[in-house]
Motif scaffolding. Structure first.
Motif, mmCIF file in Angstrom:
data_model
loop_
_atom_site.group_PDB
_atom_site.id
_atom_site.type_symbol
_atom_site.label_atom_id
_atom_site.label_comp_id
_atom_site.label_asym_id
_atom_site.label_seq_id
_atom_site.Cartn_x
_atom_site.Cartn_y
_atom_site.Cartn_z
ATOM 1 N N ALA A 175 8.398 2.594 6.873
ATOM 2 C CA ALA A 175 7.339 3.022 5.842
ATOM 3 C C ALA A 175 6.562 1.594 5.302
ATOM 4 C CB ALA A 175 8.077 4.120 4.972
ATOM 5 N N ILE A 176 5.453 1.865 4.653
ATOM 6 C CA ILE A 176 5.113 0.748 3.903
ATOM 7 C C ILE A 176 4.210 1.289 2.717
ATOM 8 C CG2 ILE A 176 2.966 -1.186 4.242
ATOM 9 C CD1 ILE A 176 3.186 -0.958 7.226
ATOM 10 N N LEU A 177 4.449 0.254 1.694
ATOM 11 C CA LEU A 177 4.036 0.662 0.287
ATOM 12 C C LEU A 177 3.106 -0.607 0.072
ATOM 13 C CD1 LEU A 177 4.333 2.825 -1.676
ATOM 14 C CD2 LEU A 177 6.648 1.948 -2.263
ATOM 15 N N GLU A 206 2.550 5.792 5.208
ATOM 16 C CA GLU A 206 1.808 4.455 4.399
ATOM 17 C C GLU A 206 1.546 4.907 3.088
ATOM 18 O OE1 GLU A 206 -1.124 2.053 6.330
ATOM 19 O OE2 GLU A 206 -0.786 3.497 7.878
ATOM 20 N N GLN A 207 2.003 4.456 1.982
ATOM 21 C CA GLN A 207 2.004 4.900 0.736
ATOM 22 C C GLN A 207 1.231 3.598 -0.279
ATOM 23 O OE1 GLN A 207 2.274 7.804 -0.824
ATOM 24 N NE2 GLN A 207 2.633 8.697 1.106
ATOM 25 N N LYS A 208 0.416 4.053 -1.269
ATOM 26 C CA LYS A 208 -0.479 2.993 -1.806
ATOM 27 C C LYS A 208 -0.046 3.165 -3.488
ATOM 28 C CE LYS A 208 -4.429 3.379 1.177
ATOM 29 N NZ LYS A 208 -3.562 3.858 2.421
ATOM 30 N N PHE A 209 -0.385 1.940 -4.160
ATOM 31 C CA PHE A 209 -0.458 1.989 -5.557
ATOM 32 C C PHE A 209 -1.297 0.932 -5.829
ATOM 33 C CE2 PHE A 209 2.131 -1.800 -6.540
ATOM 34 C CZ PHE A 209 2.876 -1.934 -5.785
ATOM 35 N N THR A 210 -1.448 0.881 -7.360
ATOM 36 C CA THR A 210 -2.251 -0.188 -8.092
ATOM 37 C C THR A 210 -1.809 -0.962 -9.132
ATOM 38 O OG1 THR A 210 -3.622 1.149 -9.429
ATOM 39 C CG2 THR A 210 -4.687 0.827 -7.293
ATOM 40 N N MET A 233 7.613 -3.752 1.764
ATOM 41 C CA MET A 233 6.915 -3.645 0.755
ATOM 42 C C MET A 233 6.301 -4.862 0.398
ATOM 43 S SD MET A 233 10.132 -1.827 -1.320
ATOM 44 C CE MET A 233 10.003 -2.836 -2.746
ATOM 45 N N PRO A 234 4.975 -5.200 0.990
ATOM 46 C CA PRO A 234 4.245 -6.528 0.934
ATOM 47 C C PRO A 234 3.569 -6.664 -0.520
ATOM 48 C CG PRO A 234 3.035 -4.967 2.108
ATOM 49 C CD PRO A 234 4.260 -4.200 1.638
#
Ligand code: PHE
Length: 386
Positions: A175-177, A206-210, A233-234
């Motif tokens: 999984a990628i965040l 694939e999850q996102k945040f800011t 978690m890049p």
């Protein structure tokens, strides 16, 4: 914007006074008594750990350069501006350094987004910019005056981390965040995904945040339902710690891994942080327990001066100034176009982070290291060559 340039030279003079005496720094560019070099860095704000480390490495380099007699018979004088880790401040900082202070070159930044912001200005004024540690490929593509002394994220994400996930972690389902507000994070996600999938891996979420988000429960809950082998978690260290804590709270036990954005003592500080990240991994540029003579001598000097071991940004901050000094020496002048040409011709330069040759795209091809978090410490695990 905070102003550091008045006391940095004073500080520097303190370091070199015993050997050289302190020269008048009121003259501009290289025509005066000193060669003025500009640095912009996140000395405060969300990525202050990066800026502080990089700045210390650069200070140490300037110290060494001047103790050895300077370049073209003149001392280097470092003028530093704090961009506070904020969008919009880097452009202002670099404009000031170039127009007001008449620096001959710019060192900075660590974060790719802020290097990207400054690059068009350096390019326009034909003032060479050397980023110590911005890894996003777009940075040096901004123009022929923009260089870096680190590897790129096509290598870090696409080679080092994709291979590491598949071969060392044996993770097939990842999984990628991603922090979509950071050029660094978006780039690393892209390059990792391409090569991880090409190598037989599957991206299951694939999850996102800011930037400035603090609650990641929704993203982590969505990831948990996919039961991944590992979470990539890049991202930078601030959210990485919060995410690790919240993931463990939600009962996610799989390994977490990241890139050089994790490189900060703050990553494992605070209640539960070291435990939440125990056994996790990240890739970076340098490890203080790396056994090369250059690295070991640098660690000794840095520890003597700052009372702590250097990290990757410290080492790259050091190398960025040394590469500039070497180029000015070979150019025989501080004239922008000639320094640019000399930087582009850098070949087999021995830095503390390894040997550097600047390629035609103005990037350094170099090995990466993988570190593992053990008992709240970052432990060297392996070197990955390009
Ligand atoms: N590579 C990161 C970027 O481009 C910054 C970074 C470099 C972070 C080195 C830690 C260590 O944004």
């Amino acid at each position: 914007m905070k102003k550091w340039s008045f006391f940095v030279p004073v500080l520097l003079c303190g370091f070199v006074l015993a050997i050289t005496g302190c020269k008048d720094s009121s003259n501009s560019g290289a025509s005066g008594q000193t060669i003025k070099v500009g640095e912009f860095a996140s000395l405060t704000g969300s990525e202050a750990s990066f800026g502080q480390s990089s700045h210390k490495g650069t200070l140490l380099a300037i110290d060494d350069i001047n103790a050895a007699g300077g370049v073209l018979g003149k001392k280097f004088e470092l003028l530093t501006e704090d961009d506070q880790s904020k969008d919009g401040e880097s452009a202002t900082a670099v404009k000031k350094l170039i127009s007001r202070d008449k620096v001959v070159a710019i060192l900075g930044e660590v974060a790719s987004g802020r290097s990207l912001e400054a690059a068009p200005i350096c390019q326009e004024y034909k003032i060479p910019q050397i980023s110590p540690s911005s890894t996003n490929p777009k940075v040096t593509a901004m123009g022929d005056y923009i260089f870096r002394v680190c590897f790129e994220d096509k290598f870090q994400g696409g080679v080092v981390l994709a291979k590491f996930a598949l071969q060392s972690l044996k993770a097939k389902r990842v999984a990628i965040l991603t922090d979509v507000s950071a050029a660094y994070s978006a780039g690393l996600t892209t390059y990792f995904k391409e090569q991880f999938i090409a190598g037989g891996g599957q991206v299951v979420a694939e999850q996102k945040f800011t930037k400035d988000d603090k609650d990641f429960k929704a993203q982590l809950t969505a990831i948990k339902t996919q039961n991944p082998d590992a979470i990539f978690m890049p991202i930078y260290y601030g959210p990485a710690t919060l995410i690790a804590l919240q993931a463990r709270e939600l009962g996610i036990t799989c390994p977490l891994f990241g890139g050089d954005g994790w490189e900060a003592p703050e990553l494992v500080q605070g209640p539960g942080a070291a435990e939440a990240l125990e056994g996790c991994f990240y890739s970076t540029h340098f490890a203080p327990d790396q056994q090369t003579p250059e690295a070991q001598e640098f660690v000794k000097k840095y520890e003597a001066k700052f009372g702590a071991k250097p990290d990757a940004m410290g080492a790259l901050g050091y190398d960025s100034a040394l590469v500039l000094a070497d180029a000015i020496k070979r150019a025989g002048t501080t004239e922008g176009a000639k320094v640019r040409d000399a930087l582009a011709a850098t070949k087999d330069f021995q830095g503390v982070t390894g040997k550097m040759t600047i390629d035609p795209e103005r990037n350094a091809r170099k090995p990466a290291v993988i570190l593992q978090i053990k008992g709240g410490k970052f432990v060297y695990r392996e070197t990955v060559n390009p």
